[in-house]
Design an enzyme around this catalytic site. Structure first.
Site, mmCIF file in Angstrom:
data_model
loop_
_atom_site.group_PDB
_atom_site.id
_atom_site.type_symbol
_atom_site.label_atom_id
_atom_site.label_comp_id
_atom_site.label_asym_id
_atom_site.label_seq_id
_atom_site.Cartn_x
_atom_site.Cartn_y
_atom_site.Cartn_z
ATOM 1 C CE LYS A 183 18.188 -5.203 32.017
ATOM 2 N NZ LYS A 183 18.934 -4.175 31.286
ATOM 3 N N GLY A 234 23.549 -12.291 26.480
ATOM 4 C CA GLY A 234 24.573 -11.336 26.897
ATOM 5 C C GLY A 234 25.889 -12.052 27.120
ATOM 6 C CB THR A 238 25.995 -10.671 32.543
ATOM 7 O OG1 THR A 238 26.979 -9.661 32.411
ATOM 8 C CG2 THR A 238 24.754 -10.058 33.149
ATOM 9 N N GLY A 239 25.784 -13.888 32.404
ATOM 10 C CA GLY A 239 24.950 -15.096 32.336
ATOM 11 C C GLY A 239 25.083 -15.929 33.611
ATOM 12 C CD GLU A 256 20.639 -18.725 22.763
ATOM 13 O OE1 GLU A 256 21.816 -18.901 22.370
ATOM 14 O OE2 GLU A 256 19.708 -19.459 22.423
ATOM 15 C CB CYS A 290 26.699 -14.017 19.972
ATOM 16 S SG CYS A 290 25.325 -14.492 18.905
ATOM 17 C CD GLU A 387 32.068 -12.486 22.867
ATOM 18 O OE1 GLU A 387 31.846 -12.211 24.061
ATOM 19 O OE2 GLU A 387 31.170 -12.739 22.054
HETATM 20 P P1 NAD Z 1 26.009 -7.942 29.211
HETATM 21 O O1 NAD Z 1 26.080 -9.301 29.778
HETATM 22 O O2 NAD Z 1 26.901 -6.894 29.755
HETATM 23 O O3 NAD Z 1 24.530 -7.342 29.322
HETATM 24 C C1 NAD Z 1 23.410 -8.001 28.797
HETATM 25 C C2 NAD Z 1 22.158 -7.561 29.550
HETATM 26 O O4 NAD Z 1 22.234 -7.996 30.912
HETATM 27 C C3 NAD Z 1 21.929 -6.052 29.602
HETATM 28 O O5 NAD Z 1 20.546 -5.805 29.415
HETATM 29 C C4 NAD Z 1 22.377 -5.697 31.016
HETATM 30 O O6 NAD Z 1 21.755 -4.522 31.525
HETATM 31 C C5 NAD Z 1 21.906 -6.919 31.783
HETATM 32 N N1 NAD Z 1 22.588 -7.171 33.072
HETATM 33 C C6 NAD Z 1 23.795 -6.707 33.490
HETATM 34 N N2 NAD Z 1 24.078 -7.205 34.717
HETATM 35 C C7 NAD Z 1 23.033 -7.994 35.072
HETATM 36 C C8 NAD Z 1 22.752 -8.809 36.206
HETATM 37 N N3 NAD Z 1 23.614 -8.908 37.236
HETATM 38 N N4 NAD Z 1 21.594 -9.508 36.222
HETATM 39 C C9 NAD Z 1 20.738 -9.460 35.181
HETATM 40 N N5 NAD Z 1 20.947 -8.699 34.078
HETATM 41 C C10 NAD Z 1 22.090 -7.976 34.022
HETATM 42 O O7 NAD Z 1 26.229 -8.159 27.640
HETATM 43 P P2 NAD Z 1 26.458 -7.044 26.540
HETATM 44 O O8 NAD Z 1 27.833 -6.492 26.730
HETATM 45 O O9 NAD Z 1 25.269 -6.150 26.513
HETATM 46 O O10 NAD Z 1 26.403 -7.930 25.194
HETATM 47 C C11 NAD Z 1 27.512 -8.496 24.573
HETATM 48 C C12 NAD Z 1 27.586 -9.989 24.871
HETATM 49 O O11 NAD Z 1 26.389 -10.633 24.450
HETATM 50 C C13 NAD Z 1 28.701 -10.671 24.095
HETATM 51 O O12 NAD Z 1 29.382 -11.549 24.958
HETATM 52 C C14 NAD Z 1 27.962 -11.462 23.027
HETATM 53 O O13 NAD Z 1 28.663 -12.567 22.526
HETATM 54 C C15 NAD Z 1 26.721 -11.836 23.752
HETATM 55 N N6 NAD Z 1 25.657 -12.210 22.811
HETATM 56 C C16 NAD Z 1 25.272 -13.528 22.726
HETATM 57 C C17 NAD Z 1 24.291 -13.920 21.808
HETATM 58 C C18 NAD Z 1 23.852 -15.359 21.681
HETATM 59 O O14 NAD Z 1 22.800 -15.609 21.089
HETATM 60 N N7 NAD Z 1 24.581 -16.319 22.191
HETATM 61 C C19 NAD Z 1 23.699 -12.962 20.984
HETATM 62 C C20 NAD Z 1 24.108 -11.627 21.095
HETATM 63 C C21 NAD Z 1 25.093 -11.265 22.025
#
Ligand code: NAD
Length: 484
Positions: A183, A234, A238-239, A256, A290, A387
């Site tokens: 997804k 993400g 959300t994590g 991650e 990230c 961040e």
């Molecule tokens: P986000 O957490 O808003 O969304 C990530 C994903 O989660 C999307 O597909 C979203 O639709 C989904 N999502 C949203 N709510 C959810 C829920 N309740 N349950 C399950 N899935 C849900 O993140 P973003 O804004 O898309 O991305 C930016 C973030 O990602 C930054 O914090 C960045 O540092 C992080 N990131 C981390 C890594 C890593 O490897 N550590 C790599 C890239 C990005």
């Protein structure tokens, strides 16, 4: 046809195409759709299908049906199919890159790099092995440790590197004998939906599925009893929701998450020699990585020289629509993130920050922010503590190395960090004291497929890449066989 003509042609094709889910190797009909916005214009340019709960159920059923057959294929055949996916991605590089530029905003050349990187990471991951380990072998008993697949993996990905993050999760899952449901982020679903279509000629139905949707679909996946693992990339909040959602079925999770990476420059570093690398580490993908450099600690004696070098580069960086030739930095990917970054800049101004370059939005359509270098801040300012995930770098002066380390480590984030010095042994000793998953000397941002990558503290749980990363897509099976 010139490069920009072919980019425009790819752009036209992308806007004319109907995007579909890939469920059980076929189109999943769209019962609802959502808009996809080009961040360089702020305008809707395409629509994506929005998966229903029934479509998720259909996907899970197909993935469960396919999994035992996929796992039973001889390893060389699984690998051959995965390597074929790399070929398919490369053969369609221009079209996929155009989609990434349109939906994500990054310059076309960087988008093409993302496609190449997805393919090369795939090839390198497939070369890794998880051999059976013999734990005991004597006259009475042989004990072997096997790494068996978990079943069906849900891969949930963000908007900053849509293709590479989705492909690497799929490769971890498929390499180890699982099937996968991907997804992508609703902000950047198109390149991954297209990849799903292209993958139909590579894998048996149900092995690799792609469905698009937002937070609700993500929640359904984390709670679904038919999924065995969620691999999530993400944000930290959300994590945490994913982990809570997965608890009901005790699913395995790999998280991650975000970072607020620090770099510490030591007093023997040469500002001119390191400035270009520091700039690239902070501003790559307009800061939306990230592991980008997000806080730069510099000794007082080098502070002004480092600031000057970085500010010069920030002022001269070419910012614009990723299809314009020569553009180095694209927009912030979405309106919500754009507003967050502008809020952080306002807060930095109120906290006494001195803007040495940038500091505001560009006066043009789309979500553009001028590359920004800020001095005069310290911990307590939101730009330092949170961040930023945008083209902004605070430079923080320090007196001694212990103080710099304490400040760099004084956060709940712990993704990565770096130390810069003319003396690599001295830098390595300091870098080893960073509370992070990855520490670099004289570099920042960089990943090798055979090296595990994962965050400390609230930057994540578990890891990806390397055999350590692959193991997280498996369950252990300790097989005890008596000699007679
Ligand atoms: P986000 O957490 O808003 O969304 C990530 C994903 O989660 C999307 O597909 C979203 O639709 C989904 N999502 C949203 N709510 C959810 C829920 N309740 N349950 C399950 N899935 C849900 O993140 P973003 O804004 O898309 O991305 C930016 C973030 O990602 C930054 O914090 C960045 O540092 C992080 N990131 C981390 C890594 C890593 O490897 N550590 C790599 C890239 C990005």
């Amino acid at each position: 046809m010139g490069v920009s003509d072919s980019m425009r042609a790819a752009e036209r094709r992308a806007t004319e195409r109907a995007f579909v889910h890939t469920i059980a190797g076929r189109d999943g009909a769209a019962q609802a759709r959502f808009d996809v916005i080009n961040p360089a214009t702020g305008l809707v340019f395409a629509q994506a299908p929005d998966a229903t709960r029934e479509q998720l159920d259909a996907c899970v059923a197909a993935a469960r049906r396919a999994q035992p057959h996929w796992a039973a294929l001889p390893l060389p055949e699984r690998h051959a199919r995965l390597l074929r996916l790399a070929d398919v991605l490369l053969a369609n590089r221009e079209e996929i890159a155009a989609l990434i530029t349109l939906e994500q905003g990054k310059p076309f050349a960087r988008a093409a790099d993302e496609v190449t990187r997805a393919a090369t990471q795939l090839q390198r991951l497939v070369a890794l092995e998880l051999p059976v380990q013999v734990l005991r072998d004597d006259d009475t008993l042989r004990i072997e440790l096997h790494h068996a697949p978990l079943g069906v993996v849900g891969a949930i990905t963000p908007w900053n590197m849509p293709l590479v993050l989705s492909v690497t999760k799929a490769v971890h899952a498929l390499h180890t004998g699982n099937t996968v449901i991907i997804k992508p982020s609703p902000y950047t679903p198109l390149a991954v939906l297209r990849m799903g279509e292209l993958a139909r000629e590579v894998f048996p139905p149900g092995v690799l599925n792609v469905i698009a949707g937002g937070a609700e679909l993500g929640r359904w996946m984390t709670e679904h009893p038919g999924l065995d693992k969620i691999s999530f990339t993400g944000s930290v909040p959300t994590g945490k929701r994913v982990m809570a959602g997965a608890a009901g079925t005790l699913k395995r999770v790999t998280l991650e998450l975000g970072g607020n990476d620090a770099a510490i420059v030591l007093d023997d570093a040469d500002p001119k020699a390191i400035a270009q690398q520091l700039f690239a580490a902070a501003f790559v993908n307009s800061g939306q990585i990230c592991m980008a450099l997000k806080r730069l600690y510099v000794p007082e004696c080098l502070h002004d020289a480092v600031c000057d070098e970085l500010a010069q580069r920030a002022r001269s960086a070419r910012v614009g629509d990723g299809f314009e030739p020569g553009v180095e930095l694209g927009p912030v990917q979405n309106l919500a993130q754009y507003r967050i970054v502008l809020e952080l800049l306002d807060d930095a101004r109120r906290a006494g920050g001195r803007f040495l370059a940038g500091g505001a939005a560009l006066d043009r359509p789309g979500y553009f922010i001028a590359p920004t270098v800020v001095a005069g801040l310290s911990e307590g300012a939101r730009l330092v503590d949170e961040e930023p995930f945008g083209p902004v770098l605070p430079v923080l002066a320090y007196r001694d190395v212990d103080e710099a380390l304490q400040r760099a480590n004084g956060t709940r984030f712990g993704l990565a960090g770096s130390v810069w010095s003319a003396d690599v042994a001295r830098a390595a000793a300091v870098a080893a004291r960073l509370e992070v998953g990855t520490a670099w000397v004289n570099q920042h941002v960089g990943l090798d497929a055979h090296v595990p990558f994962g965050g400390a503290k609230e930057s994540g749980l578990g890891c990806e890449y390397g055999s350590e990363g692959l193991k997280q897509y498996t369950r252990m099976l300790a097989l005890h066989v008596p000699r007679r």
